[in-house]
Design an enzyme around this catalytic site. Sequence first.
Site, PDB file in Angstrom:
ATOM      1  CB  CYS A  70      25.141  33.017   8.952  1.00  0.00           C
ATOM      2  SG  CYS A  70      24.527  31.356   9.138  1.00  0.00           S
ATOM      3  CB  CYS A  73      27.119  29.939   7.781  1.00  0.00           C
ATOM      4  SG  CYS A  73      25.377  30.621   7.170  1.00  0.00           S
TER       5      CYS A  73
END
Length: 311
Positions: A70, A73
Site C-alpha cells: 500500500c 500507507c
Amino acid sequence: MSEISPAALRGAVDLSSLRNRPAPSSAPVSAPDGEAALPLVFDVTDATFGQVLELSRRVPVVVDLWAEWCGPCKQLSPIIEKVVTDLAGRVLLAKVDVDANPQLAQSFRAQSIPMVVGLVAGQPVPLFTGAVPEEQVRQVFGQLLELAAQHGVSGTVPVAAGEQDASAEPDEAPMPPLHAAAFAAIEAGDYAAAITAYEQALAENPRDEDARAGLGQVRLLHRTQGLDLGAVRAAAADAPQDVDAQFAVADMDIAGGHVGDAFGRLLDLFAAASADDRTRIRERLVELFGLIGEADPRVGQARQRLTSLLF
C-alpha cells in the site's frame, strides 16, 4: 475529520471476539509479563490484539491498518509514528498488517487502507482513512486524547530513553532535495507538485528507484483524490468498455487493498480492447505492478496472464 463525537464510543466495528475486559485504571501503564518497557509503537496480530484492548482501558491506543503493498500507507505511517512519539507516552500505536491478520481487518471492516482507528476503554473510535498531512494527524490525535480523558482513560506509558531522544538524534542521511520537496508536497496535499518533483528526480537519475516508487504512489493518490467509490463503480458499470472509467475503479480497488480485483478488471479490459487502448491499459498495468512490487505473487500471476494475452 474535524471533531470526534463521544457517541463513537458506542462502537462502529465489532471487536467482541477479541475483547478481554480488565478493570479500568488511570495509573501509568506497565509492560505485560514483567517486561522492562512497553514500546510506543508495536506490531499486533489477530492473536495478540486482546492485550491492546486491555491497554486501551488505561491509555488511548491508535490502530494503524496497513499493508506492505500500500503506497499511501508508506506515506502515512512515518507521520503517525512521529506524532505518537512526540506525544511522549500519552498514546500508543498498534500496527496491523491486514494481509497477515484477516480477522482484524474483518473486525474493523477495513474497506480501504490506510485506515486509522482509536481505541478508548476497549471501544473503537473512527479517526480517518487514507493518507492525511501531519497537521491533521496532530489535530485528530489531540481530539482523541480529549475524548479519552472524558471517559477516564488518562494513563501514560513510561517512555524509554531511546524513544524519547529518537527525534533529537537523526541518524539517517538527509533526504535528497527533490525527494524532500515531494514529501513536503504530499504532506500539504499538493499531489501535483509531488509528481513534478519525482518526475524531475527521475529525469536527473533514471535509476532512482525510490523516486520511481514514490511517483507511482503519489500518482495513485492524485488520481483517487476526491473520488466517490459508489459513483465510480456506477460509471464503470454503465460503460464497461470505457477505459478511463475502468481505470478509476481499478485505482480505487488498489487504494482499498483489492489488488486482485484491480488486476483482473484491467486484464479483462485488455483482452477485449482495441490496439490503441491496449497500449494504455498495458502501461497502467505495468505502473500498478511497480506500485505493488514484484515480490507480490498477485503481480506475478497478473504478469503471466498479460503475457499470454499479448502472445
